[in-house]
Design a protein around this motif. Sequence first.
Motif, mmCIF file in Angstrom:
data_model
loop_
_atom_site.group_PDB
_atom_site.id
_atom_site.type_symbol
_atom_site.label_atom_id
_atom_site.label_comp_id
_atom_site.label_asym_id
_atom_site.label_seq_id
_atom_site.Cartn_x
_atom_site.Cartn_y
_atom_site.Cartn_z
ATOM 1 N N SER A 1 1.266 16.486 12.334
ATOM 2 C CA SER A 1 0.487 17.172 13.365
ATOM 3 C C SER A 1 1.315 18.126 14.209
ATOM 4 O O SER A 1 0.766 19.058 14.794
ATOM 5 C CB SER A 1 -0.210 16.158 14.279
ATOM 6 O OG SER A 1 0.745 15.411 15.027
ATOM 7 N N HIS A 2 2.633 17.913 14.279
ATOM 8 C CA HIS A 2 3.492 18.815 15.059
ATOM 9 C C HIS A 2 4.941 18.611 14.632
ATOM 10 O O HIS A 2 5.680 17.872 15.246
ATOM 11 C CB HIS A 2 3.290 18.629 16.562
ATOM 12 C CG HIS A 2 3.515 17.237 17.093
ATOM 13 N ND1 HIS A 2 2.910 16.124 16.566
ATOM 14 C CD2 HIS A 2 4.281 16.782 18.126
ATOM 15 C CE1 HIS A 2 3.288 15.050 17.241
ATOM 16 N NE2 HIS A 2 4.127 15.417 18.184
ATOM 17 N N SER A 3 5.336 19.283 13.567
ATOM 18 C CA SER A 3 6.688 19.168 13.011
ATOM 19 C C SER A 3 7.123 20.507 12.435
ATOM 20 O O SER A 3 6.288 21.373 12.153
ATOM 21 C CB SER A 3 6.741 18.109 11.900
ATOM 22 O OG SER A 3 6.546 16.803 12.400
ATOM 23 N N GLY A 4 8.436 20.647 12.245
ATOM 24 C CA GLY A 4 8.985 21.821 11.587
ATOM 25 C C GLY A 4 9.638 21.448 10.273
ATOM 26 O O GLY A 4 9.418 20.359 9.719
ATOM 27 N N ALA A 5 10.458 22.357 9.760
ATOM 28 C CA ALA A 5 11.170 22.161 8.499
ATOM 29 C C ALA A 5 12.622 21.791 8.790
ATOM 30 O O ALA A 5 13.335 22.544 9.450
ATOM 31 C CB ALA A 5 11.104 23.427 7.645
ATOM 32 N N ARG A 6 13.067 20.650 8.297
ATOM 33 C CA ARG A 6 14.407 20.156 8.604
ATOM 34 C C ARG A 6 15.495 21.044 8.015
ATOM 35 O O ARG A 6 16.599 21.120 8.566
ATOM 36 C CB ARG A 6 14.566 18.720 8.109
ATOM 37 C CG ARG A 6 15.760 18.005 8.718
ATOM 38 C CD ARG A 6 15.867 16.555 8.263
ATOM 39 N NE ARG A 6 14.711 15.764 8.665
ATOM 40 C CZ ARG A 6 14.560 14.481 8.357
ATOM 41 N NH1 ARG A 6 15.487 13.846 7.628
ATOM 42 N NH2 ARG A 6 13.482 13.817 8.757
#
Length: 410
Positions: free
Chosen positions: A227-232
Amino acid sequence: MAAPLSAQETPEEVAAAALDAAPVFDGHNDVPIQLRGRFGNVIGDFDFVDTLDTATETRAAMHSDIIRLRKGKVGAQWWSVYVSASLEEPEAVQATMEQIDVTKRLIAQNPDALQLALSADDVEAAVADGRIASLMGMEGGHSIGNSLAVLRQMYDLGARYMTLTHGRTLDWADSATDKPRHGGLNAFGMDVVREMNRIGMLVDLSHVSEEAMHDALDVARAPVIFSHSGARAVTGHLRNVPDSVLERLPTNGGIVMVVALPWFINEDLRNHAANRAAEQARLEALFSGLPDEVEARLAKWDAENRQPVSTIGDMADHIDHIRGIAGIDAIGIGGDYDGMPYGPAGMEDTSGYPLLFAELARRGYSQADLEKISMRNMMRVMREAEAYAASQEGAVPFEYPAGGDRDGEG
């Protein structure tokens, strides 16, 4: 030969056309916990049309209100009914119910602008009627108190996703930012995922460990969301999604709703924060009992080590990376407004989304691509999850003895 119309359009025009056709379906907004923290959930006199006057000596103004959601072209919003993971679980269950209640009251107080949505059809109807479709998601499995019965009751109250953990490892699931205990999900945790699929509640894998992400994907029969993440691979924060998981999303059908939180999307800023924390710890060890000395020396360090600025381009970089690994169908938007200090420069609050979409158009994303990112991918995920739940009608609920300890299951 004249250039095609699309080639004549500016990035701003492409973005505007996309957002008119498919307004932003935002994956995560923390207004409900702001209502709890600022007003104790007493909102009879609260004006959600314009919240710029909510600044105090200790708090910045809220990031969200109806005016700025409209300006940001937000057509549907997942409101997080988050409560602190530090609460004892019975207290967390009660507090979550209170957050569901205050969210419903906020929606009811603004009927011209907000409309409660419990299904994809409800979202479509609200958007068609010019209202912001308002959905509720739980953030952290502490909100169900180790009980599938409570999970089912939260669904009946209107919660339509649950983030499996927040910042604390639970009896059945490892958090990304706490000491692991289970190597991902234990047997009960996997049944939580299965039961969520059965009833039609979306499985949200933001905040969980990489191993828990994989375990959830192993058992999920409906698309998952972040729901609210980026790309590591772009920013190494453990809250972000590793490539090993992104590679599995096309098979699952899930999406990463890209976060705007600056420390999650800008690696220089993340490292600056770690360096500052290390310097503060060093100074506190050297000058224990001299807080004024620590403060003065830390201020000097701050002056000599300016904090990097996160930009809209940082957020676009994460979208680019996810597209390259998982494809255009695996991307959404999940700002995390009112759950962070501020957004990237130019997107400090919910009004800034059109600038992000113009940046993506500048990078070559078509109007159709932008419509998928803004709303259509999330709508597809909801419909697929609902279809799976419908296929399970008559299936027996997963059952565990009431009050049992879920740690070590399996």
